[in-house]
Scaffold this active site. Structure first.
Site, PDB file in Angstrom:
ATOM      1  N   GLU A  10       0.841  -1.198   0.000  1.00  0.00           N
ATOM      2  CA  GLU A  10       0.000   0.000   0.000  1.00  0.00           C
ATOM      3  C   GLU A  10       0.877   1.249   0.000  1.00  0.00           C
ATOM      4  O   GLU A  10       1.913   1.287   0.657  1.00  0.00           O
ATOM      5  CB  GLU A  10      -0.890  -0.003   1.245  1.00  0.00           C
ATOM      6  N   LYS A  23      -9.766   2.602  -2.351  1.00  0.00           N
ATOM      7  CA  LYS A  23     -10.002   2.042  -1.024  1.00  0.00           C
ATOM      8  C   LYS A  23     -11.332   2.520  -0.455  1.00  0.00           C
ATOM      9  O   LYS A  23     -11.571   3.716  -0.326  1.00  0.00           O
ATOM     10  CB  LYS A  23      -8.849   2.461  -0.101  1.00  0.00           C
ATOM     11  N   CYS A  38      -5.610  -2.832   2.731  1.00  0.00           N
ATOM     12  CA  CYS A  38      -5.375  -2.703   4.170  1.00  0.00           C
ATOM     13  C   CYS A  38      -6.643  -2.790   5.037  1.00  0.00           C
ATOM     14  O   CYS A  38      -7.146  -3.868   5.296  1.00  0.00           O
ATOM     15  CB  CYS A  38      -4.603  -1.412   4.434  1.00  0.00           C
TER      16      CYS A  38
END
Length: 257
Positions: free
Chosen positions: A44, A110, A144
């Site tokens: 990431e 995300k 994540c």
């Protein structure tokens, strides 16, 4: 349809908020790949570390890092992916980009911004789940904090591979290990998590634990140090387990809004 997918997980330290240095460092690492690789996975925010300063670190979809990714994909004849800070239409996104060897790009923003670090204040969340196709494999890319929300990864599309790229801190690494294995088991897919090591500009420590799990949750690869993990995935194994177990046929039906 390809049966095997040869993957390279790049677990590394990152230079804080310095895209040029990170690209150079990663390129040196990629030069060491000696065997056939189909898919390279970076962490990431691989150009900056987990920065909450997007205004000083952002790039665009025609910026230097996307150009570099396309060059690497073409040179290595492999897809390459990871997330970075992108500005688009006046907003900042933590964007997962997947670049094919032919230069085509698929991206995912995300959805679950990490409120504990203020990511929700610095970045706009995505609102679309993405399933991409590569070499006959259906792949779900996530980032994540998305790992903590199983509904978002629920395998309603019969995808084959789930990828999480992360800057997941050492002090909560037990959750990382546990949830990666759970996502593999519940979705009957290969699950890859690529984390970083070292510490960042906020003095947060990272212990890696990049890993590959098979559809039954068996650990295939794992590391706590700065290195490249090479792992071969086999499509026939997924089909075998799904035909034998058929757990996905009993899944609940729902719609995510």
């Amino acid at each position: 349809m390809e049966n095997e997918l040869h993957t390279a997980l790049i677990q590394t330290e990152l230079v804080w908020e310095d895209p040029q240095s990170n690209r150079s460092m990663l390129e040196d690492k990629l030069k060491t790949l000696g065997s056939k690789v189909d898919l390279i996975i970076l962490p990431e925010m691989f150009t900056t570390g987990f920065s909450m300063n997007p205004a000083t670190c952002f790039e665009t979809m025609d910026g230097e890092s996307l150009k570099w990714l396309k060059q690497m994909a073409s040179k290595l004849n492999a897809a390459i992916c990871g997330s970075l800070i992108i500005k688009e239409s006046g907003r900042f996104y933590n964007r997962f980009v997947f670049v094919d060897p032919d230069g085509s790009v698929t991206h995912y923003d995300k959805r679950h911004t990490f409120t504990l670090a203020g990511e929700d204040k610095a970045y706009s969340p995505g609102n679309q789940k993405v399933i991409l196709s590569y070499m006959g494999w259906k792949i779900c890319p996530l980032i994540c904090y998305d790992l903590r929300f199983p509904v978002w990864s629920r395998n309603t599309e019969d995808y084959d591979l789930l990828i999480y790229v992360a800057n997941w801190p050492d002090k909560r690494v037990l959750a990382w290990d546990t949830l990666l294995r759970a996502r593999a088991i519940e979705n009957l897919v290969y699950t890859i998590g690529v984390n970083r090591v070292g510490h960042d500009g906020e003095q947060i420590d990272y212990s890696g634990h990049s890993a590959v799990y098979d559809p039954l949750g068996n650990l295939l690869s794992f590391s706590e140090k700065d290195e490249i993990l090479l792992t071969t995935l086999t499509k026939s194994a997924i089909l075998k387990y799904r035909n034998q177990l058929r757990f996905l046929q009993d899944r609940d039906q729902f719609t995510v809004k």
